[in-house]
Design a protein around this motif. Structure first.
Motif, PDB file in Angstrom:
ATOM      1  N   LEU A   4      55.459   4.808  74.353  1.00  0.00           N
ATOM      2  CA  LEU A   4      55.783   4.721  72.928  1.00  0.00           C
ATOM      3  C   LEU A   4      55.443   6.007  72.180  1.00  0.00           C
ATOM      4  CD1 LEU A   4      54.599   1.087  72.069  1.00  0.00           C
ATOM      5  CD2 LEU A   4      56.946   1.917  72.329  1.00  0.00           C
ATOM      6  N   THR A   5      54.615   6.864  72.782  1.00  0.00           N
ATOM      7  CA  THR A   5      54.253   8.124  72.126  1.00  0.00           C
ATOM      8  C   THR A   5      55.204   9.257  72.499  1.00  0.00           C
ATOM      9  OG1 THR A   5      52.778   8.926  73.895  1.00  0.00           O
ATOM     10  CG2 THR A   5      51.832   7.420  72.258  1.00  0.00           C
ATOM     11  N   LEU A   6      56.132   8.992  73.416  1.00  0.00           N
ATOM     12  CA  LEU A   6      57.004  10.056  73.908  1.00  0.00           C
ATOM     13  C   LEU A   6      58.120  10.365  72.920  1.00  0.00           C
ATOM     14  CD1 LEU A   6      57.404   8.891  77.624  1.00  0.00           C
ATOM     15  CD2 LEU A   6      55.693  10.445  76.665  1.00  0.00           C
ATOM     16  N   ASP A   7      58.577  11.597  72.966  1.00  0.00           N
ATOM     17  CA  ASP A   7      59.750  11.988  72.199  1.00  0.00           C
ATOM     18  C   ASP A   7      60.999  11.612  72.979  1.00  0.00           C
ATOM     19  OD1 ASP A   7      58.184  13.123  70.200  1.00  0.00           O
ATOM     20  OD2 ASP A   7      58.060  15.037  71.281  1.00  0.00           O
ATOM     21  N   LEU A   8      62.131  11.596  72.271  1.00  0.00           N
ATOM     22  CA  LEU A   8      63.401  11.320  72.923  1.00  0.00           C
ATOM     23  C   LEU A   8      63.671  12.323  74.038  1.00  0.00           C
ATOM     24  CD1 LEU A   8      66.007   9.619  72.952  1.00  0.00           C
ATOM     25  CD2 LEU A   8      66.963  11.201  71.278  1.00  0.00           C
ATOM     26  N   ALA A   9      63.228  13.555  73.842  1.00  0.00           N
ATOM     27  CA  ALA A   9      63.464  14.601  74.852  1.00  0.00           C
ATOM     28  C   ALA A   9      62.803  14.253  76.179  1.00  0.00           C
ATOM     29  CB  ALA A   9      62.939  15.944  74.344  1.00  0.00           C
ATOM     30  N   PHE A  46      62.498  11.267  77.494  1.00  0.00           N
ATOM     31  CA  PHE A  46      63.320  10.287  78.198  1.00  0.00           C
ATOM     32  C   PHE A  46      64.590  10.931  78.766  1.00  0.00           C
ATOM     33  CE2 PHE A  46      60.756   7.631  75.412  1.00  0.00           C
ATOM     34  CZ  PHE A  46      60.390   6.606  76.265  1.00  0.00           C
ATOM     35  N   GLU A  47      64.977  12.050  78.200  1.00  0.00           N
ATOM     36  CA  GLU A  47      66.175  12.734  78.683  1.00  0.00           C
ATOM     37  C   GLU A  47      65.846  13.822  79.699  1.00  0.00           C
ATOM     38  OE1 GLU A  47      67.966  14.066  75.061  1.00  0.00           O
ATOM     39  OE2 GLU A  47      68.767  12.085  74.566  1.00  0.00           O
ATOM     40  N   ASP A  48      64.546  13.972  80.018  1.00  0.00           N
ATOM     41  CA  ASP A  48      64.090  14.936  81.025  1.00  0.00           C
ATOM     42  C   ASP A  48      63.928  14.187  82.346  1.00  0.00           C
ATOM     43  OD1 ASP A  48      62.698  16.604  82.709  1.00  0.00           O
ATOM     44  OD2 ASP A  48      61.310  17.323  81.177  1.00  0.00           O
ATOM     45  N   SER A  49      64.786  14.477  83.323  1.00  0.00           N
ATOM     46  CA  SER A  49      64.777  13.718  84.580  1.00  0.00           C
ATOM     47  C   SER A  49      63.446  13.851  85.315  1.00  0.00           C
ATOM     48  CB  SER A  49      65.925  14.174  85.488  1.00  0.00           C
ATOM     49  OG  SER A  49      65.792  15.546  85.820  1.00  0.00           O
ATOM     50  N   GLU A  50      62.827  15.043  85.288  1.00  0.00           N
ATOM     51  CA  GLU A  50      61.554  15.225  85.987  1.00  0.00           C
ATOM     52  C   GLU A  50      60.456  14.381  85.344  1.00  0.00           C
ATOM     53  OE1 GLU A  50      60.395  19.247  86.501  1.00  0.00           O
ATOM     54  OE2 GLU A  50      62.241  19.851  87.503  1.00  0.00           O
ATOM     55  N   PHE A  51      60.422  14.370  84.020  1.00  0.00           N
ATOM     56  CA  PHE A  51      59.405  13.573  83.344  1.00  0.00           C
ATOM     57  C   PHE A  51      59.666  12.088  83.572  1.00  0.00           C
ATOM     58  CE2 PHE A  51      57.202  11.440  79.941  1.00  0.00           C
ATOM     59  CZ  PHE A  51      56.018  12.161  79.833  1.00  0.00           C
ATOM     60  N   TYR A  52      60.942  11.709  83.573  1.00  0.00           N
ATOM     61  CA  TYR A  52      61.292  10.306  83.802  1.00  0.00           C
ATOM     62  C   TYR A  52      60.873   9.879  85.207  1.00  0.00           C
ATOM     63  CZ  TYR A  52      63.820   6.055  82.680  1.00  0.00           C
ATOM     64  OH  TYR A  52      64.127   4.747  82.396  1.00  0.00           O
ATOM     65  N   ASP A  53      61.030  10.778  86.177  1.00  0.00           N
ATOM     66  CA  ASP A  53      60.572  10.482  87.537  1.00  0.00           C
ATOM     67  C   ASP A  53      59.056  10.269  87.561  1.00  0.00           C
ATOM     68  OD1 ASP A  53      63.068  10.613  88.636  1.00  0.00           O
ATOM     69  OD2 ASP A  53      62.905  12.694  89.290  1.00  0.00           O
ATOM     70  N   LYS A  54      58.346  11.080  86.786  1.00  0.00           N
ATOM     71  CA  LYS A  54      56.885  10.958  86.726  1.00  0.00           C
ATOM     72  C   LYS A  54      56.500   9.577  86.183  1.00  0.00           C
ATOM     73  CE  LYS A  54      54.858  14.647  85.301  1.00  0.00           C
ATOM     74  NZ  LYS A  54      54.337  15.705  84.408  1.00  0.00           N
ATOM     75  N   MET A  55      57.195   9.132  85.150  1.00  0.00           N
ATOM     76  CA  MET A  55      56.901   7.816  84.588  1.00  0.00           C
ATOM     77  C   MET A  55      57.277   6.714  85.576  1.00  0.00           C
ATOM     78  SD  MET A  55      57.906   6.195  80.872  1.00  0.00           S
ATOM     79  CE  MET A  55      59.684   6.330  81.078  1.00  0.00           C
ATOM     80  N   PHE A 108      69.923  24.146  66.829  1.00  0.00           N
ATOM     81  CA  PHE A 108      69.216  23.362  67.840  1.00  0.00           C
ATOM     82  C   PHE A 108      69.902  23.529  69.189  1.00  0.00           C
ATOM     83  CE2 PHE A 108      68.633  19.463  70.360  1.00  0.00           C
ATOM     84  CZ  PHE A 108      67.250  19.467  70.456  1.00  0.00           C
ATOM     85  N   THR A 109      69.073  23.715  70.234  1.00  0.00           N
ATOM     86  CA  THR A 109      69.568  23.828  71.605  1.00  0.00           C
ATOM     87  C   THR A 109      68.838  22.822  72.471  1.00  0.00           C
ATOM     88  OG1 THR A 109      69.942  26.196  71.300  1.00  0.00           O
ATOM     89  CG2 THR A 109      69.915  25.380  73.571  1.00  0.00           C
ATOM     90  N   TYR A 110      69.569  22.019  73.202  1.00  0.00           N
ATOM     91  CA  TYR A 110      68.951  21.030  74.096  1.00  0.00           C
ATOM     92  C   TYR A 110      68.268  21.733  75.266  1.00  0.00           C
ATOM     93  CZ  TYR A 110      71.354  17.168  71.758  1.00  0.00           C
ATOM     94  OH  TYR A 110      71.777  16.249  70.838  1.00  0.00           O
ATOM     95  N   ALA A 111      67.183  21.150  75.740  1.00  0.00           N
ATOM     96  CA  ALA A 111      66.453  21.707  76.887  1.00  0.00           C
ATOM     97  C   ALA A 111      67.387  21.831  78.086  1.00  0.00           C
ATOM     98  CB  ALA A 111      65.259  20.819  77.226  1.00  0.00           C
ATOM     99  N   GLY A 112      67.378  22.991  78.707  1.00  0.00           N
ATOM    100  CA  GLY A 112      68.208  23.203  79.884  1.00  0.00           C
ATOM    101  C   GLY A 112      69.622  23.643  79.570  1.00  0.00           C
ATOM    102  N   SER A 113      69.971  23.663  78.278  1.00  0.00           N
ATOM    103  CA  SER A 113      71.329  24.065  77.894  1.00  0.00           C
ATOM    104  C   SER A 113      71.331  25.529  77.475  1.00  0.00           C
ATOM    105  CB  SER A 113      71.832  23.184  76.746  1.00  0.00           C
ATOM    106  OG  SER A 113      73.091  23.629  76.302  1.00  0.00           O
ATOM    107  N   LEU A 114      72.400  26.212  77.777  1.00  0.00           N
ATOM    108  CA  LEU A 114      72.523  27.620  77.407  1.00  0.00           C
ATOM    109  C   LEU A 114      73.158  27.792  76.030  1.00  0.00           C
ATOM    110  CD1 LEU A 114      73.716  29.109  80.830  1.00  0.00           C
ATOM    111  CD2 LEU A 114      71.394  29.054  79.891  1.00  0.00           C
ATOM    112  N   GLU A 115      73.986  26.818  75.635  1.00  0.00           N
ATOM    113  CA  GLU A 115      74.698  26.901  74.361  1.00  0.00           C
ATOM    114  C   GLU A 115      74.028  26.005  73.329  1.00  0.00           C
ATOM    115  OE1 GLU A 115      77.303  28.743  73.324  1.00  0.00           O
ATOM    116  OE2 GLU A 115      77.149  29.830  75.226  1.00  0.00           O
TER     117      GLU A 115
END
Length: 613
Positions: A130-135, A137-146, A373-380
């Motif tokens: 519940l303390t996590l940011d939306l980012a 949940f959209e990070d596959s590595e962090f989601y794997d950790k959870m 704003f640029t999403y993590a992992g995005s170049l554009e």
């Protein structure tokens, strides 16, 4: 032996010693976790562990007394010697009953603790989520950790605590066994210890390999879960059946399993074969000791009771020492898995620092100042230098092609993300300085992919303001504003009707009805002065959409509103229209001004209008 071989052996021994000491890394924290879960059960577990450790040696010693007293009674024929034998027999029966009771009590205590501790750890994980940011949940590595933390960590703390108590129990037993065996020979104790060490080294090595496999597999396991969801969930069933996707999805599921099973099979076979071969050392050691003890008994240097006791004690000591080392190996493995839990729970999540509940310039409205704003992992960048000003009571429509940055703009406004550069102001105060709860109370949002909760109708509306989740009067008022009340009144239990198909007697709604429920949620927040509607009427026909927005304008006269829609018949009702393309604000003005400018908006409006002729 070469120097290289010596170095290799020394390296193995050092690694094994590190493994032994590593087993205690999380033991204290695990015991603390269990203590917090249930102090009574933890104390009971500790007492029963001590009893279970002391009593086996006592039973072995009394067994010796029984045999010796039987031999003496048979030789003397005295009633007193017979009574002594019966007394020892009765005493052993009592101790055996107490031991059985303590072992049963351990099983019961561990079963109860397992349930309570599993719940506590899962709650800790969910509280962290519940303390996590939306980012996150959209990070596959962090989601794997959870995912790794949730899959194993709920059972591992108790396993580690049980291993710790088992270690204490086995230590007590080994001390008492060792004391008895030392009366025979110290070398027997040395043989007992050395014979079990190779199996322990192999077990800790395979435990490490199993853990590495577990860590690597998080993405595959999530994919399996996703495939199960696609095949077995009702909201995917119609498309899976229509497109005949079932066999393909099931084959993917099988392929993942086969790949994982092959790794498991290889590890299990290696572990089993090595465990068996090294276990033969313990068997050989037992029979060497057996031969030695029998020889001493034949020579008359020890009594028949002594022989019986030493054989029992050596066999049980061997089993206990193997259990002791196995507990260390299991605790080593538990520590590896618990590292996932604490790695997740102790992840440093920056918390919002804003504390302000009022703006610096009341009535200034909402401002975007050169927001990018640029999403993590995005170049554009998803947004580039966007500037907007929305005054109280104004209605702003945002239009643009998919991927133009419309929904990203809303995510920044609601602080699900933080701008990479620029700032967003509400009443003259940067959003980052606002208290999160105070900010969210001022915003009512309907996202395009809103959640269809498997709750009652009233709760589906009430989630719009969780502080008034069960307020039936607010349900009614919000549903009336969102135009959901007419069909709700016709439902079997009205606002208490279960929605969705997951639970008994659930009712399913049409897409348009669900959107009216979602629209009603926005009206639950009576203090919200910013309303955001992201494609809120995509599942409605044009006539229903016009009715919704006519009603929306009349009900939200004094509120700021941001509307995202692809239908120009709707957006033309707004006070101002912003046109986004590739993350940039390329046009801004009223409907008439943008038509007169003959730019992107005018072209899109003409294309859509032509479709109605």
């Amino acid at each position: 032996m070469t120097s290289q071989n010596k170095r290799n052996i020394a390296s193995v021994i050092r690694q094994s010693l590190r493994s032994v000491f590593a087993v205690f890394q999380y033991s204290g924290r695990a015991v603390g976790l269990v203590w917090d879960t249930s102090r009574t059960l933890t104390v009971v577990l500790a007492i029963l562990t001590i009893l279970a450790g002391l009593l086996p040696a006592a039973i072995a010693y009394i067994g010796k007394l029984i045999v010796d007293s039987v031999v003496l009674a048979s030789q003397s024929g005295l009633a007193s010697d017979r009574h002594r034998a019966f007394l020892y027999l009765g005493l052993e029966a009592i101790i055996v009953a107490i031991l059985a009771g303590s072992q049963r009590g351990l099983t019961i205590s561990q079963s109860l603790l397992r349930v309570l501790l599993g719940q506590k750890v899962n709650v800790l994980i969910l509280e962290k989520a519940l303390t996590l940011d939306l980012a996150h949940f959209e990070d596959s590595e962090f989601y794997d950790k959870m995912s790794r933390a949730r899959r194993e960590a709920s059972s591992r703390p108790l396993s580690l605590v049980s291993g710790t108590f088992k270690l204490v129990q086995d230590t007590i037993s080994l001390i008492t066994y060792g004391g008895l065996l030392l009366q025979f020979s110290g070398w027997v104790v040395v043989v007992l210890i050395l014979a079990a060490v190779p199996a322990f080294i192999a077990e800790t090595k395979f435990a490490g390999v199993a853990f590495r496999l577990f860590r690597w597999r998080a993405p595959e396991t999530r994919e399996q879960t996703y495939l199960e969801t696609l095949i077995a969930r009702e909201d995917f069933a119609k498309e899976v059946q229509l497109y005949q996707l079932g066999p393909m999805l099931l084959q993917r599921y099988r392929n993942i399993f086969n790949r994982l099973y092959a790794e498991d099979r290889d590890l299990t076979l290696k572990r089993g074969v090595w465990g068996y071969l090294l276990g033969l050392l313990s068997t050989a050691a037992f029979y060497v000791a057996y031969l030695w003890i029998i020889t001493e008994a034949i020579a008359g240097r020890i009594s028949l009771g002594d022989m019986t006791m030493y054989l029992v004690v050596f066999r049980q000591g061997q089993t206990t020492f193997a259990s002791f080392l196995s507990s260390i190996g299991g605790m080593y493995e538990d520590n590896l898995y618990l590292s996932n839990l604490y790695e997740f729970l102790e992840q440093d999540i920056p918390q919002p620092q804003g504390k302000r509940t009022q703006g610096l310039i009341p009535g200034d409205g909402l401002r975007f100042e050169n927001v990018s704003f640029t999403y993590a992992g995005s170049l554009e960048p998803a947004l580039k230098n966007v500037s907007l000003h929305l005054k109280p009571g104004q209605k702003l429509a945002i239009v643009g092609a998919n991927g133009s940055g419309k929904t990203t703009l809303i995510k920044l406004l609601t602080r699900l993300y933080t701008p990479s550069s620029g700032r967003i102001l509400l009443d003259g105060l940067d959003l980052q300085d606002w208290d999160m709860d105070a900010l969210h109370k001022r915003i009512g949002v309907i996202f395009q992919n809103f959640v269809r909760y498997q709750f009652t109708v009233g709760e589906n509306v009430g989630v719009g303001d969780v502080q008034h989740l069960d307020d039936a009067a607010r349900w009614n008022a919000a549903a009336e504003k969102g135009m959901a009340l007419p069909f709700v009144e016709k439902m079997p239990d009205k606002f208490h009707t279960q929605l969705g198909r997951w639970f008994k007697d659930g009712q399913e709604l049409s897409g348009g009805e669900w959107q009216k429920i979602a629209l009603s949620r926005a009206f639950m927040r009576t203090k919200a002065d910013i309303l955001v509607l992201d494609e809120p009427t995509a599942a409605m026909d044009a006539e229903a959409e016009v009715q919704i927005f006519d009603r929306f304008r009349s009900l939200a006269k004094h509120q700021m509103a941001i509307l995202i829609s692809h239908r120009f018949s709707t957006v033309r009702m707004a006070d101002a229209i912003a046109v986004l393309a590739d993350g940039e604000l390329i046009e801004q003005g009223t409907h008439q001004e943008l038509l007169a400018a003959n730019g992107r908006y005018a072209r899109l409006f003409s294309l859509q209008a032509a479709g109605y002729h």
